[in-house]
Design a protein around this motif. Structure first.
Motif, PDB file in Angstrom:
ATOM      1  N   ARG A 250       2.041   6.155  -2.791  1.00  0.00           N
ATOM      2  CA  ARG A 250       3.010   7.166  -3.192  1.00  0.00           C
ATOM      3  C   ARG A 250       3.194   7.238  -4.710  1.00  0.00           C
ATOM      4  NH1 ARG A 250       5.316  10.174  -0.092  1.00  0.00           N
ATOM      5  NH2 ARG A 250       6.858  10.544  -1.697  1.00  0.00           N
ATOM      6  N   MET A 251       2.900   6.111  -5.398  1.00  0.00           N
ATOM      7  CA  MET A 251       3.040   6.141  -6.868  1.00  0.00           C
ATOM      8  C   MET A 251       1.846   6.837  -7.506  1.00  0.00           C
ATOM      9  SD  MET A 251       4.593   2.336  -7.578  1.00  0.00           S
ATOM     10  CE  MET A 251       4.777   2.474  -9.361  1.00  0.00           C
ATOM     11  N   ALA A 252       0.708   6.787  -6.837  1.00  0.00           N
ATOM     12  CA  ALA A 252      -0.503   7.365  -7.419  1.00  0.00           C
ATOM     13  C   ALA A 252      -0.561   8.858  -7.134  1.00  0.00           C
ATOM     14  CB  ALA A 252      -1.724   6.653  -6.863  1.00  0.00           C
ATOM     15  N   SER A 253       0.480   9.565  -7.500  1.00  0.00           N
ATOM     16  CA  SER A 253       0.478  11.017  -7.303  1.00  0.00           C
ATOM     17  C   SER A 253      -0.262  11.658  -8.481  1.00  0.00           C
ATOM     18  CB  SER A 253       1.911  11.518  -7.187  1.00  0.00           C
ATOM     19  OG  SER A 253       2.657  11.103  -8.300  1.00  0.00           O
TER      20      SER A 253
ATOM     21  N   ASP B 189       0.616  13.880 -10.787  1.00  0.00           N
ATOM     22  CA  ASP B 189       1.259  14.454 -11.971  1.00  0.00           C
ATOM     23  C   ASP B 189       0.777  13.748 -13.240  1.00  0.00           C
ATOM     24  OD1 ASP B 189       4.477  12.833 -11.452  1.00  0.00           O
ATOM     25  OD2 ASP B 189       2.486  12.039 -11.860  1.00  0.00           O
TER      26      ASP B 189
ATOM     27  N   SER C 157       0.809  -1.218   0.000  1.00  0.00           N
ATOM     28  CA  SER C 157       0.000   0.000   0.000  1.00  0.00           C
ATOM     29  C   SER C 157       0.840   1.265   0.000  1.00  0.00           C
ATOM     30  CB  SER C 157      -0.918   0.011   1.225  1.00  0.00           C
ATOM     31  OG  SER C 157      -1.715  -1.140   1.251  1.00  0.00           O
TER      32      SER C 157
ATOM     33  N   ARG D  52       2.150  11.747 -15.387  1.00  0.00           N
ATOM     34  CA  ARG D  52       2.395  10.303 -15.495  1.00  0.00           C
ATOM     35  C   ARG D  52       1.405   9.523 -14.644  1.00  0.00           C
ATOM     36  NH1 ARG D  52       8.680  10.975 -14.663  1.00  0.00           N
ATOM     37  NH2 ARG D  52       9.420  11.057 -16.809  1.00  0.00           N
ATOM     38  N   GLY D  53       1.110  10.079 -13.476  1.00  0.00           N
ATOM     39  CA  GLY D  53       0.162   9.427 -12.584  1.00  0.00           C
ATOM     40  C   GLY D  53      -1.178   9.232 -13.258  1.00  0.00           C
TER      41      GLY D  53
ATOM     42  N   GLU E 117      -1.775   8.860 -16.258  1.00  0.00           N
ATOM     43  CA  GLU E 117      -1.643   7.821 -17.268  1.00  0.00           C
ATOM     44  C   GLU E 117      -1.718   6.431 -16.649  1.00  0.00           C
ATOM     45  OE1 GLU E 117       2.164   7.700 -19.422  1.00  0.00           O
ATOM     46  OE2 GLU E 117       0.961   8.780 -20.898  1.00  0.00           O
ATOM     47  N   LEU E 118      -1.289   6.342 -15.395  1.00  0.00           N
ATOM     48  CA  LEU E 118      -1.206   5.026 -14.761  1.00  0.00           C
ATOM     49  C   LEU E 118      -2.554   4.515 -14.278  1.00  0.00           C
ATOM     50  CD1 LEU E 118       2.061   5.128 -12.737  1.00  0.00           C
ATOM     51  CD2 LEU E 118       1.489   3.586 -14.585  1.00  0.00           C
ATOM     52  N   THR E 119      -3.492   5.433 -14.038  1.00  0.00           N
ATOM     53  CA  THR E 119      -4.800   4.918 -13.635  1.00  0.00           C
ATOM     54  C   THR E 119      -5.459   4.296 -14.851  1.00  0.00           C
ATOM     55  OG1 THR E 119      -5.695   7.097 -14.053  1.00  0.00           O
ATOM     56  CG2 THR E 119      -5.139   6.594 -11.780  1.00  0.00           C
ATOM     57  N   ARG E 120      -6.269   3.323 -14.589  1.00  0.00           N
ATOM     58  CA  ARG E 120      -6.921   2.613 -15.697  1.00  0.00           C
ATOM     59  C   ARG E 120      -7.704   3.573 -16.585  1.00  0.00           C
ATOM     60  NH1 ARG E 120      -7.145  -2.833 -15.856  1.00  0.00           N
ATOM     61  NH2 ARG E 120      -6.606  -3.833 -13.911  1.00  0.00           N
ATOM     62  N   ASP E 121      -7.638   3.361 -17.898  1.00  0.00           N
ATOM     63  CA  ASP E 121      -8.427   4.183 -18.828  1.00  0.00           C
ATOM     64  C   ASP E 121      -9.900   3.956 -18.574  1.00  0.00           C
ATOM     65  OD1 ASP E 121      -6.323   4.524 -21.632  1.00  0.00           O
ATOM     66  OD2 ASP E 121      -5.808   3.564 -19.758  1.00  0.00           O
TER      67      ASP E 121
ATOM     68  N   ALA F 236       3.681   1.724  -1.549  1.00  0.00           N
ATOM     69  CA  ALA F 236       4.095   1.955  -2.933  1.00  0.00           C
ATOM     70  C   ALA F 236       2.929   2.519  -3.736  1.00  0.00           C
ATOM     71  CB  ALA F 236       4.597   0.654  -3.569  1.00  0.00           C
ATOM     72  N   LYS F 237       1.760   1.880  -3.608  1.00  0.00           N
ATOM     73  CA  LYS F 237       0.607   2.315  -4.390  1.00  0.00           C
ATOM     74  C   LYS F 237       0.241   3.765  -4.058  1.00  0.00           C
ATOM     75  CE  LYS F 237      -1.521  -1.791  -4.147  1.00  0.00           C
ATOM     76  NZ  LYS F 237      -2.630  -2.739  -3.895  1.00  0.00           N
TER      77      LYS F 237
END
Lengths: 593, 593
Positions: free
Chosen positions: B579-582, B584, B574, B586-587, B589-593, B576-577
């Motif tokens: 802190r990665m889900a910031s 910006d 959790s 890129r963030g 882009e990382l969430t599901r379309d 990692a998740k």
């Protein structure tokens, strides 16, 4: 007691024969937990890696167009895990391919990862672990995709059976991995048993009356098996009615063994290979290599008073493992009624001409498969050699032995990380003066993590070039599997691939579409595919030990177009670090004081 | 050949005796790789988990005040790894405590984690794996901290030896873990061998001439060992000169066994326990529990014409394992010259009164240890019970069986993550009417991940309360180890802890400072510590199987004050998740379309 076992067995198999009713919903949900359990797959107890307590894992049955939603929880104690959906191309979901270090981070113990992907066309597939050698630990199961409602297969049948073939060792996978990475090298040896749907017999044979001295065609240890039917290592019997046609769906999840499959006294009509229809042809037996799947039709046109042996035996390597056996049980004979005829004799292991003749019989079914582009944009020749690297025995491709990086390629390419892998392009071919027929004069090779970058939608030819291994006069069989694509098999040849000569004989008319193709000893195999699936994709020898020893490459195409990578797929290594080290207040706090 | 072996052995041991010269630098750098290797620790080959190819791992020798900088790379194939520095309090570096799920994420295969921490005071310590049951796989080594230059120990000696004691199974750790988590439950059984510095003898004894029928005091299998000295399972001989004083540094990394250590014909003067000086006292033998360390002084005042056996044998459980043996070798006798006297006889396993008498002899050395606060701010009573949870056999503390979460507590508490663990406070004590002397009437318990939150700098008393296990008339010994702190052992008692009564007898004058204390069958043990170390800290039974079965709790204090957590320590689960889900680009882009 015996009767009860028989009934249970019969009911169990009936469930396998009848596909479930078409589902209203187009999304199927699964909750899976991967864990070890003590089992006796071949009558000898050991650890197996199973799913929800089942070994092999549960069979997935879907329809073309369905979406599968698999919530996979890792219940191992210290090991990561992933599951690869072998034969599913993962268009638009490259992070769901289930290949550690390529498409995703290994799922840590206690964590859950959701594999959500579409099964876009009908076919016989399977799934398996793709981290370390976890496939060898037993992490595999069947994945059958039926045609969509209203669609029709190009052949008819009355019932079907799925037979997932595998090989089994008594040594733990950890010992196998360490031995292969040790100095001195410790080879895993031949498997102790061959399994059909996770069942084999090491300590006994249920065809012992047919054992011929010095022969390996019937199962060993001499003692006759006494099964009631409910035992973990009792073979799964195939109950059939006379004068019907059955579809046998074969899939080979073996770690090492190339197999020959046969049913005594019965012809097999091959109709599908690797999830693609082929022009039907009849054979007495067929070779199936690790990573391949086939459908064959069998007509129950023999004496219905008898049962018949079904066998799978080792080819391609000097066999030291008894055949896997089960029974084609003409009802109403009792399931374990001894067949009067012996099990089929597995053809001589090194009769490669026979194997090649079988390979050449496979052609795409006209009108049901796309044809290959007539030209390719790029040709990559991959020479495999057996090498030593820093004293370790390895397999190399164009002198590079693949070592997978800790950070998956999909994320590190997408986010252009500089140091997550070796960014230099790997060689397109090998030296013209290389002598394929002898062991390497200077076997030193390097460990590497390079990637073949493919132009999106370009047509790529890959030639697998075999050669002599470390030992004189030895060249092995390697079944290569491509992730994310089907490919056309354009041709097989002997000795060195010479483009000008070989390409004239390429089959561009009806080459079979496959995802796994074998390269024969001292020969070459040419395949063609269209790089039309944005993502990072492994292409590797499907022999588990050979991949462990570096026998693979990685392709990547259009990764900049990939959208929607779930954070969990890249929450490790350099991608985790890069994305966690953002500039907000908490980020400041995380850097060392 | 024998002479060469003896010389090599002698030189090797000399290197152990002499501490290296004081280092100019105060920071010591180590590059370590953890991996499996095939070894024969007790003359039977199996996999061991080693460091840089060594088993046990390399000995670290430092001076008080030094900083250790250990770059640890995981070379396992599919398993994570961490290393706990047992006895080092990690002031200011709680992320370097090396406890998976508590202080850090397990280090993934191929990844490197830097353990950088200060060793603030002199003492005998060790290090070991702290993920799954990897300590049982052999991941351990010695960690010796000398007094700083210019400082002096409160006793004198002429030479020293480090003896790291452990127990060894032939079944793999994976099989052990799975068996303990299986239905039906499979107990690991007693160890096959006891090891001294990673060496034992399963297939032979080098004291076979003393084997007494029906006795377990001398090693088994009947056959006399024939060692040249270089064998992996040859005992490491201790060469000494007559009329000298030697310091023996003992550390027990056992997974299960409580041990009794003795040297034939020689007195042992105890001077240190768990890295703290104690008032010296002489004994013929001493009990040492898993997680404990001792220093004893031995004077070579016996007949110098003879060698003498050194032994470690099982106590506290009905023994089924032969003694570990090595030799005190009075030079110039040959190292393997057979001692004329038999090995020491291990005291009866269930003479707990004898064990308690030894425990009560341990007092802090006046003037060299801080005294405990006279009062505590909080008292937590921890009842241990053996339970079934969903059919699995578990250990519980106040009816909760610890299951470590996938996300380490240090990060999830620091960043106030809501769902990474159960946020409810665990019980402070157990029901007053609970019958300690019988198996539980209703053994159902729950799995949990709760944390005892301690006020920073408060004084906490913890009472370990033992009880009857699942079986009638069985109560086991449990050595509990606290991370991040030393504690004072205030007292031991029989039966139920009754505060008003018990506290009157607490030793507040010279209680020993330790990090591991045993609770005796049907008894209680009271400890006190100051929660002065911001971080999250495990407190658990040091029996590997018991911790695996849930026998532990987690303390946390002042986590909001922790600064500088390296990103690698929390790059999983959790944290990692989150802190990665910031937010910006890129963030997004990382969430599901």
């Amino acid at each position: 007691m015996e009767t009860l076992g028989m009934i249970i067995n019969f009911i169990a198999v009936l469930l396998l024969i009848r596909p479930p009713l078409p589902l209203g919903s187009k999304t199927q949900h699964f909750k899976w937990e991967v864990g070890y359990a003590f089992r006796s797959p071949d009558c000898v107890e050991g650890l197996v890696m199973g799913i929800n307590g089942q070994f092999p894992g549960p069979t997935i049955r879907a329809e073309a167009g369905d979406t599968l939603h698999v919530e996979l929880t890792n219940r191992l104690h210290t090991e990561g895990v992933v599951i690869h959906w072998h034969g599913i191309r993962q268009f638009g979901t490259p992070w769901a391919d289930g290949t550690a270090s390529v498409s995703q981070c290994a799922i840590n113990p206690g964590e859950t990862f959701v594999y959500r992907f579409k099964v876009d066309k009908a076919g016989t597939h399977f799934y398996h672990g793709h981290y370390g050698m976890q496939r060898s630990a037993g992490l595999y199961g069947s994945l059958i995709v039926d045609v969509a409602e209203g669609e029709k297969e190009p052949f008819d049948y009355d019932g079907e059976f799925s037979l997932l073939l595998s090989d089994w060792w008594h040594q733990s996978v950890h010992e196998q991995e360490v031995g292969l990475s040790s100095m001195p090298f410790r080879w895993i040896g031949e498997p102790q048993s061959l399994l059909i749907n996770g069942r084999g017999q090491y300590t006994c044979s249920f065809a012992s009356s047919f054992i011929v001295a010095g022969s390996n065609t019937t199962a060993g240890r001499g003692r006759q098996c006494q099964f009631l039917g409910h035992e973990e290592c009792a073979p799964q019997i195939l109950p059939v009615l006379p004068n019907r046609t059955y579809r046998l769906r074969l899939a080979s999840a073996t770690s090492l063994a190339s197999l020959n499959f046969a049913v005594a006294s019965h012809k097999l009509v091959v109709v599908e290979a690797d999830g693609n229809y082929v022009q039907p042809f009849a054979v007495d037996d067929l070779d199936i290599y690790s990573g391949e799947t086939y459908s064959v039709l069998l007509t129950t046109d023999q004496n219905p008073a008898a049962n018949y042996f079904i066998s799978a035996g080792v080819r391609g390597r000097q066999p030291n493992t008894t055949q896997a056996l089960t029974i084609l049980n003409y009802k109403p004979n009792p399931p374990f009624k001894p067949p009067p005829l012996p099990p089929p004799v597995t053809p001589r292991w090194d009769d490669f001409d026979r194997s090649k003749r079988f390979s050449l019989k496979i052609h795409a079914l006209a009108g049901r498969s796309p044809k290959p582009p007539m030209k390719s944009n790029r040709q990559i020749v991959l020479l495999n050699t057996q090498n030593t690297v820093n004293g370790l025995l390895r397999w190399s491709i164009n002198n590079i032995s693949l070592a997978l990086p800790a950070t998956p390629y999909l994320g590190s390419i997408k986010f252009r990380l500089k140091h997550a892998f070796d960014g230099a392009p790997p060689p397109e071919t090998f030296l013209a003066n290389y002598d394929l027929m002898r062991p390497l004069a200077n076997p030193n090779s390097t460990i590497g993590s390079r990637v073949y970058r493919l132009r999106l939608n370009s047509t790529v030819d890959v030639v697998l070039q075999n050669a002599n291994a470390m030992k004189e006069n030895v060249s092995e069989i390697h079944p290569w599997h491509l992730h994310g694509h089907d490919f056309w098999v354009l041709g097989y040849g002997e000795g060195r691939f010479v483009a000008a000569e070989a390409e004239r004989h390429f089959n561009l008319e009806d080459p079979p579409l496959k995802n796994t193709a074998v390269v024969y000893p001292y020969g070459w195999t040419a395949i063609r595919f269209v790089a039309d699936n944005p993502g990072a994709w492994a292409f590797h020898c499907h022999v588990e030990a050979h991949l462990h020893m570096g026998m693979g490459v990685v392709f990547a195409e259009g990764v900049d177009r990939v959208r929607g990578i779930p954070v969990e797929a890249i929450a490790c290594g350099s991608t985790a670090k890069m994305r966690m080290a953002s500039n907000d207040e908490r980020g400041q706090e995380l850097t060392r004081d």
